[in-house]
Scaffold this motif. Structure first.
Motif, PDB file in Angstrom:
ATOM      1  N   CYS A 129       0.863  -1.105   0.059  1.00 20.87           N
ATOM      2  CA  CYS A 129       0.123  -0.045  -0.057  1.00 20.87           C
ATOM      3  C   CYS A 129       0.929   1.414  -0.174  1.00 20.87           C
ATOM      4  O   CYS A 129       0.316   2.347   0.365  1.00 20.87           O
ATOM      5  N   GLY A 130       2.154   1.054  -0.191  1.00 16.40           N
ATOM      6  CA  GLY A 130       2.924   2.341  -0.152  1.00 16.40           C
ATOM      7  C   GLY A 130       3.220   3.087  -1.544  1.00 16.40           C
ATOM      8  O   GLY A 130       3.816   4.204  -1.521  1.00 16.40           O
ATOM      9  N   THR A 131       2.638   2.341  -2.605  1.00 19.46           N
ATOM     10  CA  THR A 131       3.115   3.020  -3.970  1.00 19.46           C
ATOM     11  C   THR A 131       1.701   3.625  -4.547  1.00 19.46           C
ATOM     12  O   THR A 131       0.830   2.891  -4.872  1.00 19.46           O
ATOM     13  N   PRO A 132       1.457   4.871  -4.681  1.00 26.17           N
ATOM     14  CA  PRO A 132       0.315   5.392  -5.470  1.00 26.17           C
ATOM     15  C   PRO A 132       0.133   4.937  -6.876  1.00 26.17           C
ATOM     16  O   PRO A 132       1.072   4.568  -7.380  1.00 26.17           O
ATOM     17  N   LYS A 133      -1.142   4.603  -7.174  1.00 25.43           N
ATOM     18  CA  LYS A 133      -1.396   3.951  -8.430  1.00 25.43           C
ATOM     19  C   LYS A 133      -1.781   5.212  -9.414  1.00 25.43           C
ATOM     20  O   LYS A 133      -2.788   5.654  -9.543  1.00 25.43           O
ATOM     21  N   GLU A 134      -0.851   5.993 -10.043  1.00 26.16           N
ATOM     22  CA  GLU A 134      -0.925   7.247 -10.704  1.00 26.16           C
ATOM     23  C   GLU A 134      -1.586   6.720 -12.431  1.00 26.16           C
ATOM     24  O   GLU A 134      -0.947   5.634 -12.758  1.00 26.16           O
ATOM     25  N   GLY A 135      -2.567   7.503 -12.803  1.00 26.55           N
ATOM     26  CA  GLY A 135      -3.044   7.291 -14.174  1.00 26.55           C
ATOM     27  C   GLY A 135      -3.995   6.232 -14.224  1.00 26.55           C
ATOM     28  O   GLY A 135      -4.596   5.861 -15.449  1.00 26.55           O
ATOM     29  N   ALA A 136      -4.420   5.461 -12.958  1.00 25.49           N
ATOM     30  CA  ALA A 136      -5.638   4.664 -13.091  1.00 25.49           C
ATOM     31  C   ALA A 136      -7.016   5.779 -13.157  1.00 25.49           C
ATOM     32  O   ALA A 136      -6.616   6.882 -13.282  1.00 25.49           O
ATOM     33  N   ALA A 137      -8.027   4.859 -13.029  1.00 26.20           N
ATOM     34  CA  ALA A 137      -9.226   5.717 -12.973  1.00 26.20           C
ATOM     35  C   ALA A 137     -10.280   5.084 -12.349  1.00 26.20           C
ATOM     36  O   ALA A 137     -10.305   3.745 -11.887  1.00 26.20           O
ATOM     37  N   VAL A 138     -11.069   5.822 -11.599  1.00 27.27           N
ATOM     38  CA  VAL A 138     -12.329   5.559 -10.913  1.00 27.27           C
ATOM     39  C   VAL A 138     -13.595   5.975 -11.226  1.00 27.27           C
ATOM     40  O   VAL A 138     -13.822   7.157 -11.508  1.00 27.27           O
TER      41      VAL A 138
END
Length: 275
Positions: A129-138
């Motif tokens: 859980c330490g790495t953000p998922k940049e460029g995903a979508a919600v």
């Protein structure tokens, strides 16, 4: 005057019938975890105190051993993603932060209710859980304060409010401006969301990576539902609990939002979403 949902529980219960295979899989995972085959610890929780200030919910950090992917849940019968009729994801205007109003060629209505800001932080479960998922979508969607879903429920089939998509930023976050959802018969107050690998995937309604739900703490629900417009929610909530809800009864630690704010100033709900 808002219509009652007692006569329509079967309509919402279509979501629960869809839940059963998911719940069975999750219980099997729990059994496997009990014999040491699969780690099943959630992300670290954050403590809070009052509905007017903050309320306990999901935390934002964890060690690798404490991080698990967000539980899979049903999208329910009203997703609007093309899997059950209408597909709002392919409509121009669905990518937005303020989801209180309808857009495009719909009726142009506005969802009324206690203001709510929702921030979801999408992170990589494999990295603890330490790495953000940049460029995903919600993509998120939820009912209005009367318990109705735009695009589906009688009287709001021409509306598409309380639905929207955003791309995660460098922190893995998306933030939506909305209203606090009502409580309809048979389900604990919640928000649905789907995670996609990219914005292009989301707006093409393909390649969903995760489908889950966010739950609200009871103290905040009680406070919000004491305000005008949420009369039916007060009655519906009395027969429900997180422990008996058809979705959250098998565990909700990773799905319970951390809350801050007040009725007067509006609430913020935050949740970490490991994928």
């Amino acid at each position: 005057m808002h219509r009652h949902h007692d006569d329509e529980v079967h309509e919402h219960d279509r979501g629960l019938s869809h839940d059963l295979p998911v719940l069975a899989r999750r219980r099997m995972i729990g059994l496997m975890a009990g014999v040491g085959l699969i780690p099943l610890a959630g992300c670290t929780s954050e403590d809070g105190t009052s509905a007017a200030g903050s309320s306990k919910g999901s935390g934002t950090s964890a060690s690798p051993a404490e991080c698990a992917t967000i539980p899979d849940e049903t999208a329910g019968p009203f997703p609007g993603d093309g899997s059950n009729g209408v597909n709002v994801l392919k409509e121009s205007g669905v990518v937005r932060s303020d989801i209180t109003k309808s857009f495009g060629d719909s009726a142009g209505g506005t969802a009324e209710g206690v203001p709510l800001t929702v921030t979801l932080t999408v992170v990589d479960a494999a990295s603890g859980c330490g790495t953000p998922k940049e460029g995903a979508a919600v993509y998120i969607w939820h009912c209005d304060r009367a318990g109705d879903y735009s695009l589906y429920s009688e009287g709001v089939t021409d509306e598409n409010y309380l639905r929207g998509v955003q791309e995660t930023d460098g922190l893995g976050q998306v933030t939506f401006t909305s209203i606090f959802p009502g409580c309809y018969a048979g389900r604990w107050p919640h928000i649905h969301f789907e995670v996609y690998g990219s914005l292009a995937d989301a707006t093409a309604a393909t390649s969903i990576t995760n489908t889950s739900q966010l739950a609200f703490p009871k103290d905040v629900c009680d406070t919000v539902y004491a305000t005008d417009g949420y009369d039916e929610s007060v009655r519906n909530l009395t027969s429900l609990s997180l422990e008996t809800d058809g979705i959250f009864s098998d565990g909700y630690d990773q799905q319970l939002a951390a809350m801050k704010g007040s009725v007067a100033d509006g609430y913020t709900a935050t949740l970490t979403v490991p994928v």
